[in-house]
Motif scaffolding. Structure first.
Motif, PDB file in Angstrom:
ATOM      1  N   SER A 167       0.853  -1.304   0.000  1.00 41.10           N
ATOM      2  CA  SER A 167       0.063   0.034   0.072  1.00 41.10           C
ATOM      3  C   SER A 167       0.823   1.420   0.078  1.00 41.10           C
ATOM      4  O   SER A 167       0.303   2.200  -0.171  1.00 41.10           O
ATOM      5  CB  SER A 167      -0.964   0.074   1.318  1.00 41.10           C
ATOM      6  OG  SER A 167      -0.129   0.251   2.435  1.00 41.10           O
ATOM      7  N   LYS A 168       2.326   1.136   0.255  1.00 38.97           N
ATOM      8  CA  LYS A 168       3.000   2.234   0.325  1.00 38.97           C
ATOM      9  C   LYS A 168       2.709   3.179   1.396  1.00 38.97           C
ATOM     10  O   LYS A 168       3.302   4.458   1.371  1.00 38.97           O
ATOM     11  CB  LYS A 168       3.256   3.176  -0.896  1.00 38.97           C
ATOM     12  CG  LYS A 168       3.746   1.999  -2.283  1.00 38.97           C
ATOM     13  CD  LYS A 168       5.231   2.509  -2.391  1.00 38.97           C
ATOM     14  CE  LYS A 168       5.622   1.756  -3.529  1.00 38.97           C
ATOM     15  NZ  LYS A 168       6.134   0.273  -3.585  1.00 38.97           N
ATOM     16  N   LYS A 169       1.892   2.896   2.459  1.00 35.01           N
ATOM     17  CA  LYS A 169       1.496   3.588   3.313  1.00 35.01           C
ATOM     18  C   LYS A 169       1.698   3.080   4.844  1.00 35.01           C
ATOM     19  O   LYS A 169       1.269   1.937   4.871  1.00 35.01           O
ATOM     20  CB  LYS A 169       0.058   4.099   3.129  1.00 35.01           C
ATOM     21  CG  LYS A 169      -0.172   5.543   2.701  1.00 35.01           C
ATOM     22  CD  LYS A 169      -1.660   6.135   2.652  1.00 35.01           C
ATOM     23  CE  LYS A 169      -1.821   7.168   3.626  1.00 35.01           C
ATOM     24  NZ  LYS A 169      -3.241   7.706   3.491  1.00 35.01           N
ATOM     25  N   THR A 170       2.049   3.903   5.770  1.00 32.61           N
ATOM     26  CA  THR A 170       2.066   3.251   7.146  1.00 32.61           C
ATOM     27  C   THR A 170       1.054   3.851   7.980  1.00 32.61           C
ATOM     28  O   THR A 170       0.689   3.336   9.042  1.00 32.61           O
ATOM     29  CB  THR A 170       3.491   3.677   7.892  1.00 32.61           C
ATOM     30  OG1 THR A 170       3.643   4.928   7.759  1.00 32.61           O
ATOM     31  CG2 THR A 170       4.681   2.961   6.938  1.00 32.61           C
ATOM     32  N   ASN A 171       0.375   4.943   7.695  1.00 31.65           N
ATOM     33  CA  ASN A 171      -0.440   5.581   8.582  1.00 31.65           C
ATOM     34  C   ASN A 171       0.215   6.307   9.711  1.00 31.65           C
ATOM     35  O   ASN A 171      -0.389   6.637  10.897  1.00 31.65           O
ATOM     36  CB  ASN A 171      -1.688   4.921   9.028  1.00 31.65           C
ATOM     37  CG  ASN A 171      -2.725   4.960   7.725  1.00 31.65           C
ATOM     38  OD1 ASN A 171      -2.339   5.438   6.800  1.00 31.65           O
ATOM     39  ND2 ASN A 171      -3.860   4.345   8.149  1.00 31.65           N
ATOM     40  N   ASN A 172       1.496   6.459   9.558  1.00 25.24           N
ATOM     41  CA  ASN A 172       2.268   7.116  10.585  1.00 25.24           C
ATOM     42  C   ASN A 172       2.840   8.439  10.235  1.00 25.24           C
ATOM     43  O   ASN A 172       3.113   8.551   9.394  1.00 25.24           O
ATOM     44  CB  ASN A 172       3.334   6.169  11.106  1.00 25.24           C
ATOM     45  CG  ASN A 172       3.065   4.971  11.874  1.00 25.24           C
ATOM     46  OD1 ASN A 172       1.943   4.905  12.475  1.00 25.24           O
ATOM     47  ND2 ASN A 172       3.945   3.822  11.822  1.00 25.24           N
ATOM     48  N   ILE A 173       2.716   9.483  11.448  1.00 27.07           N
ATOM     49  CA  ILE A 173       3.087  10.507  10.934  1.00 27.07           C
ATOM     50  C   ILE A 173       4.296  10.960  11.978  1.00 27.07           C
ATOM     51  O   ILE A 173       4.080  10.745  13.213  1.00 27.07           O
ATOM     52  CB  ILE A 173       2.103  11.675  10.924  1.00 27.07           C
ATOM     53  CG1 ILE A 173       1.325  11.591   9.695  1.00 27.07           C
ATOM     54  CG2 ILE A 173       2.659  13.242  10.852  1.00 27.07           C
ATOM     55  CD1 ILE A 173       0.204  12.299   9.601  1.00 27.07           C
ATOM     56  N   GLY A 174       5.410  11.524  11.612  1.00 30.17           N
ATOM     57  CA  GLY A 174       6.551  11.669  12.609  1.00 30.17           C
ATOM     58  C   GLY A 174       6.437  13.168  13.191  1.00 30.17           C
ATOM     59  O   GLY A 174       6.101  14.054  12.535  1.00 30.17           O
TER      60      GLY A 174
END
Length: 343
Positions: free
Chosen positions: A59-66
């Motif tokens: 999905s190329k997405k982790t749903n994490n924002i640093g």
């Protein structure tokens, strides 16, 4: 779509074995420091991201924002994070938070580990030591949005969320002049940090504008502006001749502590000396007299920063990050007893 950069590409690029690259990236002691440095540099230049979340590769997405903050022990940063958390939760994102502790090296290390763990976006308040911003270029290359708040940069490819610090300091200084102050001390943090550099400008503009002389000796710059520094500040103030009649401190905890130390030396607040703080932290309302301060909307700043980043991730074409370098929030002077010489 760009092809994922692999350890084989890095190995080929600098003429070492893939095993060496893999070991270096995992900080293995068997790899010489010089080689490690070379490999890290090549990896950053090529935009390599280690495969931490294999499941997310599809999905190329982790749903994490640093989120990188200078320090977690300030009530301002806590309220910013609360605002961010609220918006992130509503949108199904998690926050990965780290602190730079005002160190450029730690900020670089944090940035590197955020990149390795494939955060979808990054929000940063810069460390006081941050001289350059090269460590964010892997994010720009990869199209990962980076947004700054409070302590921002004027770089082309990033947006900053802040208040107009020049104007806020000018308003505070003007208020003290209106109250009859003639010698105003300004206490602030390192002017390498954008917010303090801007507040110093605002203080200067107000003085010059009202026909006062700007004096270097009335400006006290601290490496860390906090309650512990207040005793040293008051020692310095008490040696000034003639004694100042106003103190404008760029942080409420430090302002409250200065006020206590001044009172212990027999200085009456505000009769002998007016005090104005900054940030509208809880402490400003708990001391006696209550401290006049600038309301710095931390919670709102967190909300605005996170909302803009998530809008950019969800709809890259329409997001504000494409067409603006700065979002300025309103601040206001909250007048309380500590500065009111004229009843």
């Amino acid at each position: 779509m760009d092809k994922e950069v692999t350890i084989y590409d890095i190995a080929k690029g600098i003429g070492v074995s893939p095993t060496t690259v893999s070991r270096a990236l995992n900080n293995h002691p068997a790899v010489k420091e010089k080689t490690k440095k070379k490999i890290f540099q090549a990896a950053a230049e090529m935009g390599y991201q280690s495969n931490v979340f294999a499941a997310n590769l599809r999905s190329k997405k982790t749903n994490n924002i640093g989120v990188i903050v200078p320090s977690l022990n300030s009530s301002f940063q806590a309220s910013v994070l609360a605002g961010m958390e609220k918006i992130a939760n509503e949108s199904g994102y998690n926050l990965v938070i780290s602190q730079s502790l005002e160190s450029a090296d730690k900020e670089i290390a944090n940035t590197r580990s955020m990149f390795k763990s494939r955060v979808d976006g990054l929000i940063v308040s810069l460390a006081s030591e941050a001289e350059h911003l090269d460590h964010f270029s892997p994010f720009h290359k990869k199209g990962i949005p980076v947004l700054f708040y409070d302590r921002i940069t004027n770089s082309e490819n990033s947006t900053g969320v802040t208040i107009d610090n020049i104007q806020a300091a000018q308003v505070a200084t003007n208020h003290m002049i209106d109250q009859g102050c003639r010698r105003i001390v300004h206490v602030l943090g390192s002017t390498k940090i954008s917010v303090y550099a801007d507040r110093l400008k605002g203080y200067k503009y107000a003085l010059i504008d009202r026909g006062f002389q700007y004096e270097d000796e009335l400006v006290i710059v601290l490496s860390e502006i906090n309650e512990l520094a207040a005793e040293q500040v008051v020692d310095q103030i008490m040696q000034m001749k003639p004694l100042p009649d106003g103190v404008f401190v760029s942080n409420d905890a430090c302002a409250a502590s200065c006020m206590n130390h001044l009172k212990q030396r027999g200085i009456r607040i505000p009769e002998d000396m007016s005090i104005v703080g900054f940030n509208n932290e809880v402490i400003s309302r708990l001391v006696e007299p209550k401290i006049t301060t600038i309301n710095y909307p931390g919670f709102e700043m967190g909300e605005v920063a996170m909302r803009n980043l998530i809008n950019h991730l969800d709809e890259p074409e329409t997001a504000i990050l494409h067409n603006t370098n700065r979002i300025t929030l309103r601040s206001e002077l909250l007048i309380r007893e500590s500065s009111l010489k004229k009843k």
